[in-house]
Design a protein around this motif. Sequence first.
Motif, short mmCIF file in Angstrom:
data_model
loop_
_atom_site.label_atom_id
_atom_site.label_comp_id
_atom_site.label_asym_id
_atom_site.label_seq_id
_atom_site.Cartn_x
_atom_site.Cartn_y
_atom_site.Cartn_z
N PHE A 1 2.35 10.95 5.97
CA PHE A 1 3.53 9.85 5.82
C PHE A 1 2.64 8.51 6.77
O PHE A 1 2.62 9.06 7.45
CB PHE A 1 5.23 10.25 5.78
N GLN A 2 3.11 7.45 6.42
CA GLN A 2 3.08 6.58 7.75
C GLN A 2 3.45 6.87 8.94
O GLN A 2 2.60 7.03 10.16
CB GLN A 2 3.14 5.34 7.17
N ASN A 3 4.28 7.04 8.89
CA ASN A 3 5.41 7.72 10.74
C ASN A 3 5.29 9.13 10.63
O ASN A 3 6.65 9.55 10.87
CB ASN A 3 6.75 6.78 10.48
N MET B 1 -2.70 9.32 1.41
CA MET B 1 -3.16 9.50 3.52
C MET B 1 -2.57 8.33 3.78
O MET B 1 -3.46 7.09 2.87
CB MET B 1 -4.72 9.88 4.12
N ASP B 2 -1.20 8.06 3.97
CA ASP B 2 -0.75 6.35 5.10
C ASP B 2 -1.14 5.97 6.26
O ASP B 2 -1.11 6.25 6.80
CB ASP B 2 0.27 6.36 4.12
N GLU B 3 -1.98 5.39 6.28
CA GLU B 3 -2.94 4.84 8.16
C GLU B 3 -3.22 6.54 8.77
O GLU B 3 -1.96 6.76 9.91
CB GLU B 3 -1.97 4.16 7.76
N LYS C 1 0.79 -1.27 -0.33
CA LYS C 1 -0.02 0.01 -0.02
C LYS C 1 0.89 1.22 0.05
O LYS C 1 0.72 2.22 -0.40
CB LYS C 1 -1.30 0.08 1.43
N THR C 2 1.84 1.40 1.25
CA THR C 2 2.46 2.01 0.49
C THR C 2 3.43 2.83 -0.15
O THR C 2 2.79 3.65 -0.29
CB THR C 2 3.55 2.65 2.04
N THR C 3 3.57 1.34 -0.72
CA THR C 3 4.43 1.36 -1.58
C THR C 3 3.91 2.27 -3.27
O THR C 3 4.10 3.18 -4.00
CB THR C 3 4.61 0.34 -2.57
MG LIG Z 1 2.91 0.88 4.59
#
Ligand SMILES: [Mg+2]
Lengths: 346, 346, 399, 281, 281
Positions: free
Chosen positions: B81-83, B157-159, B42-44
Amino acid sequence: MAEIAIKGVAKRFGGFTALHQVDLTISDQEFMVLLGASGCGKTTLLRIVAGLERPSQGEVWIGGRRVDHLPPRERGIAMVFQNYAVFPHLTVFENIAFGLRMKKLPQQEVERRVNRTAELMHIEQLLKRYSGQLSGGQRQRVAVARALAMEPDVILMDEPLSNLDALLRLEMRAELKGVLAASKTTTIYVTHDQVEAMSLADRIAVMHQGRIVQAASPVEVYRNPAARFVGSFIGNPPMNFIPATKAANGSWAVAGLTLPGPKSDKPRIEFAIRPEDVDAGGEGLHATARVIEPLGPHTLVTCDVEGSLFRAILDSNASVQVGDHLRLAPKLDRIRWFDPETTNAL
Amino acid sequence: MAEIAIKGVAKRFGGFTALHQVDLTISDQEFMVLLGASGCGKTTLLRIVAGLERPSQGEVWIGGRRVDHLPPRERGIAMVFQNYAVFPHLTVFENIAFGLRMKKLPQQEVERRVNRTAELMHIEQLLKRYSGQLSGGQRQRVAVARALAMEPDVILMDEPLSNLDALLRLEMRAELKGVLAASKTTTIYVTHDQVEAMSLADRIAVMHQGRIVQAASPVEVYRNPAARFVGSFIGNPPMNFIPATKAANGSWAVAGLTLPGPKSDKPRIEFAIRPEDVDAGGEGLHATARVIEPLGPHTLVTCDVEGSLFRAILDSNASVQVGDHLRLAPKLDRIRWFDPETTNAL
Amino acid sequence: QQVLFWSTQARPVEETQKMRDEVLKGFEGAVDYQVAEDGPWLTRLQAELQAGSGTIGLLGGLHGDFSTVGASLVDLSAVDVGGVKVNEAYKKLGMLGTGEQKYMPWMQATYLMAANKQALQYLPAGTDLNTITYDQLIEWSKNIAEKTGSPKFGFPAGPKGLKHRFFEGFLYPSYTGSMVTKFRSAEAETAWNKFKELWQYTNPNSTNYAFMQEPLLSGEVWVAFDHVARLADAFNKKPDEFVAFPAPAGPAGRGFMPVVAGVAIPKTSPDQDKAKALVAYMLKPETQIATLKATNFFPVVDVKLPGDMPASVKAFGPAIATMTGAPDALPALLPMGLGDLGGKFNQVYTDSFERIVLGGEDVHGVLEQQAAALKAIIDQAKAPCWAPDKPSTGACPVD
Amino acid sequence: MHGKALPYLLLMPATLFLCIFFLYPFALVAFEAVTRDGAFTLDNFRTMAGSWKFPVTVRNTLLLAAIVVPIQLTMALLMASVVSRLETGRSAALYVFAIPLGISDLAAGLIWLAIFDQSGFLNTLLSSLGVIDRPVMFLGYQSKLTIFIAVALAEIWRATAIMMVILVAGMGLIPKEYYEAAEVFGASPWQRFLRITLPLLRPSLQTAIILRVILAFEVFAVVAALGGTNLPVLMGETYNWQFTLQDRNVAAASALLILAISIGFTLFFLRVLRVPKEARI
Amino acid sequence: MSAVTETPVATVADARKAGDWLLIATALLLCVWVLLPIYLLIVNALSSPDQVTAFPKRFFPSFDLGSLSFFINFAGVARALWNSVLVATLTMILAIGFGAPAGYTLSRFDFPGKGTFRFLVLMTRAFPLPLLALPLAVMFIRTGLDDTAIGLALVHTTLALPFAVLITFSLFSGIPVELEEAAWTLGCTRWQAFRKVTLPLALPGIAASAVFAFTISWNEVFAAAVLTIENRTLTAFLLQSLGESPLYLKFAGGAALVVPALIFIFAVRKYLFAMWGIANR
Ligand SMILES: [Mg+2]
Ligand SMILES: Nc1ncnc2c1ncn2[C@@H]1O[C@H](COP(=O)(O)OP(=O)(O)OP(=O)(O)O)[C@@H](O)[C@H]1O
Ligand SMILES: Nc1ncnc2c1ncn2[C@@H]1O[C@H](COP(=O)(O)OP(=O)(O)OP(=O)(O)O)[C@@H](O)[C@H]1O
Ligand SMILES: [Mg+2]
């Protein structure tokens, strides 16, 4: 024996008070879940227990020893960090083995434990990768595996599963519970997932703005919130609150209904009920449906009850339309009452 | 107009293939949710759309323009970003204002937008802090606010809400949906929270091991999983699968029941049903209760059906005990059938 | 447009300052007196020569400094020195073995001995400072070392010290009567052994000394050998504490070597006429006296020294006169005709010193090897012998 | 994005600069090293290696580097750790530690000469402590060991700051969370240093060590000030060939040797301290 | 609370305190190590010539300003000081201007020729400058760069550039790419992202290389002596003639050179720490 006692712990960051006078005891082998709004001080509390942050006042005891001034490594704990803190210069294997190497375990034992926990976390095929080559969820699982491999007396987990998909989460949750019970570990677990909290916790501690508001069993917290905040915070969607005015002694008028309630001198108190504890039809609160959200087996109906927002979870069969006028009958034994001033339960 | 078209995109990291031939079109203003197991890509995929990663092959189109070779800033996107990737050297205010300053908006407009989005994310009182002084959830909200303030054509949007508590999450979710709809933003949203997915998505794309398995409306994905994986992945707890053997043409024997089903040459196919689509009592599957988990309004009963794990969500009223023998009657219109070889729906 | 005077001489800051303030002030055109260490001095000069244009108007340096760049220097024979009589021997040196006056002698100096008056009490009986010999020097140093408990003879053997001139011009001639030819003779071996003997009573710090005035002043050293310019400060600071006397004599005589500094004009000089005028100015008697005061280098022209000289000059003058006028005086000339091999020539002597005295290697063996190196250098340069060696046809032989 | 061209574009100024101001003159000098009177030859190298001082020179240079650099590294790490751990007075301490940066090797040589000289501070101190009754000669030709020690001390004193500042800057970038994680997982301060600081500091360490080693092969001024000719080093010999002996060809050969040694060590450290691409932050 | 449990708490508190003391003691010790020699230099610079060579020595200066004032009153000191500052500042700007992009490129891109470039850069520093001075000087004289501040700064930049490249390289490597990526998605060009995100975080490293560049230029003598005549730098001006000067002048000259450099380091020291405590979260 790893009972954790947090006695009157407070923490100030400059002028900002992140924790006010927290008292909490977690018995040996207990699984304590910390719940609370974002920024309420959960991480801070964990960090104080871990020894990464010094309390501005108060004491921390672990296993009958006062540990305030011990460095983390002498506290017999392991921790899963909210942002993982997976070492970028080590492979997954070495990350998980890190603590074991610190303990100078024999290589064989290290490998055994790493392999076991990696399998548990479904990352056994990633052991040779570096953290930069992992997805968010994979990194998180490495962090969990690293803590589990330590087999510590006390494990502190800060939202350890927040980046996992539902399925994996369900599985991990079960595995965690099993492993931690088997190893008799005392656990403090921060999560924002209430299902997780409910299904894992021996007890739940609800935090609010740096204070612990209630610490009790999941059902107790859910059913008998000690304060309005707990009710509003726990449950998804949360509890509904409607002002109630005194009708007679021990009897209160709520949105067109008169209900038996606590005896109180106050002219107005608050009626509270969980969304799933109302049934459509019959003798009930007068409500107008505003938003209808199908949630699979159920339907979440957001209504307007006497000008306040009221959410009800109804069976999907009940076919409700936006604008419909509804009667929502509360289950009497599920009604709770709160003092609007102290916000405590009556 | 910001339609996103992902055409035959693949991504390899060294020997590892993170994405195989992904095709996906997201219409203008659509809210697309990406769901998938941890590490499925997903992130990719988001990073490829954003231009942070180059696809190994395939094309990305945004608003009718091929953008493969455009740098991120020329793609009219914003990303969470996820983080988080909150800039550590800037205050919250300056973090949120960052993109706006890049656009050289007048100071007044910058302040207006920052204040508005900060309010939306409930971080208005943190504007002067640095990221090191924020809790995990607060940092995440800063990341979301930073993207929203850009008012981009496309937002990725990543999580974005993974570290928020349920209550806030609910609120944020509603606000996000409102804001993004109002600003006509096309959205790709990665989440592992299915309730979130269901309630937010116009369409859900389910990914599995670097492939998109199904992309359809939430109800469709929930009710009519295109593949076994979708059924097993979506729904919490997931769909139950039981082997079915041919009883007659179009009729299949499942755990002691004979049910009407698809016409197929295969001797064995799979019967599938969601946990909430069974009722206790009456003519049903033979099951033995193994674990009972109260979930507030309902009870999750994990049973043993012909040696496979079977989860049922029953009304809390039905008082079941561990070891009880149950009959679980499937709702006929909710039964799905899968080919065990291709794992596709029949 | 001032003339840039690019010099390796008068480098100590105080001397530089005096050169500017007292010596060069009187020149009509402005002069910019800049000093540099040998490395930068040469590099800058070579760069200007290679580039074909430059800013340096006049060069100041020692005889050895010019030998490399002789081909690029303007002939100064036509410079009108206005009746001043310049030392002919030095003028000849300044031709660098060619027919042109490559550099003009500018000032001269030599090496002397200096002693702290405290040391005199240890002088071996019957020793006259003015006729001192190496044996007496050794005995004297030994006396001092034994009586005071620490060696107090000093010798500038540091990296910037001028030790090679001592071996070339003092030790070798005094023992062998030669500088090159008898390099590995038995007499030479004696010389080295004597020096080793002396070295026992030499302050070990000597290998760090560039000049002796400081150790003399600090009392680290009581008896020292050095270039006059490098002793001067001690005499000027504490005129009453020190005495100056000639270099010692050996079996072959009292060898000594003058040091000549010259001025030259590179072909790239921007204003040659003005530079030539400056050359003439440098040779004026008044200038020469001012230079003496500033640098302790003596005039190369015939002048009468006035009475108001610094203490150092007053002390050195008689000592030099005694040395040069001694019956056993054996003057040695600066190496000639070596071109850019001058440095390597010096290295032969320094290396011998380091190996024999510091390294403790066998004298004979070292001399054999160094003689080979010396021969190679002389042969390559095809340099005929110079004093005190007898003139030779063709390259000066190393026996 | 300008894609593939961008990195080259960014390197362009530095490359052009180095080509003009380093590579071009370097080529001229290197050419001199392998020729004599216009003909290619290895004679220059032979001459250089044939000099009786050569083995001593090489030995001294390598020995000095081998002793000085590790000590400096240790001290620089110590200083950087102290600086990063101090809460009050951090910037004062950093400033003090950085001071030798501003001091040229010439001046450093002078300073230490004032200490070790026969009439220097060390002798004064020792005699006032009653350890000695007459000044000791530390820098005489007989006491090669004390010369070596003095040179090493001066070098350590002078050039540790270079490494320290690089390491301080590098340490500032290591996220605190990794230390916390290591602490929780049982690492003592020393182990945290070994297992977190050092590996995460690798890029900075690499830079610091390489630069320092290269500079160590070029020591000269300090050695000359303290040791005179008693401690011949490569750079000093190069100077000697160039300016005293005026043989530019051999000097060039000698410089090439320094370069070769430096390159050898550089490659070694580049390899040893390499950070795998995937393990970067 | 029982006495039994009280004791370990106390000991641990003591242990911590002991740790703090150890830290402070180490810091102080290191400060003394750095400062003492400088103090001695100052003592010598402020002492009369006799005291400089006297034995035993005094550990306190007599505040004889004779030697220092000799330098201060030197004709042209002010101008030389100005030249030094000018050249050092130019060097700093050039070195960072050329070096930082190269360091950034090395840390962020993978491209063919990367190894070669790094190598070339290192080589620069490994080759003795005095040998390069001749071809450089010829080049400068021909192009008119001779005897200008910029010309000298160019040469000093060749010395400082490797430092700048390598230090910035190692520092940029420590800054997560993700922050830059975030900036790109917020509308930054690569350059803007670098300037607004990476650069502020790398400031300590940039400051470190700036300090180096400055002090390298400040302390360089050889090239300065060859390439400047009218526009001499202070170092060339003072140090050139110090070699043969008496000790007391050497010390005074050394001190006169050291002090401005100290002031410069003091001025930039806060940048060395600029992002400390913010970046390390
Ligand atoms: Mg991810
Ligand atoms: N640089 C890399 N090198 C090798 N493999 C990588 C790299 N980056 C990602 N991967 C792999 O690619 C796969 C997809 O990663 P991605 O980050 O897209 O997952 P994801 O779907 O976002 O997962 P999560 O929900 O856990 O964040 C993962 O299995 C991951 O391990
Ligand atoms: N260094 C700090 N300086 C100032 N305030 C801080 C600092 N660290 C944390 N805080 C504040 O303290 C409060 C508690 O933070 P904490 O990280 O414990 O929250 P949390 O409960 O873990 O929240 P979340 O669920 O969002 O992670 C937050 O409001 C945060 O902003
Ligand atoms: Mg937190």
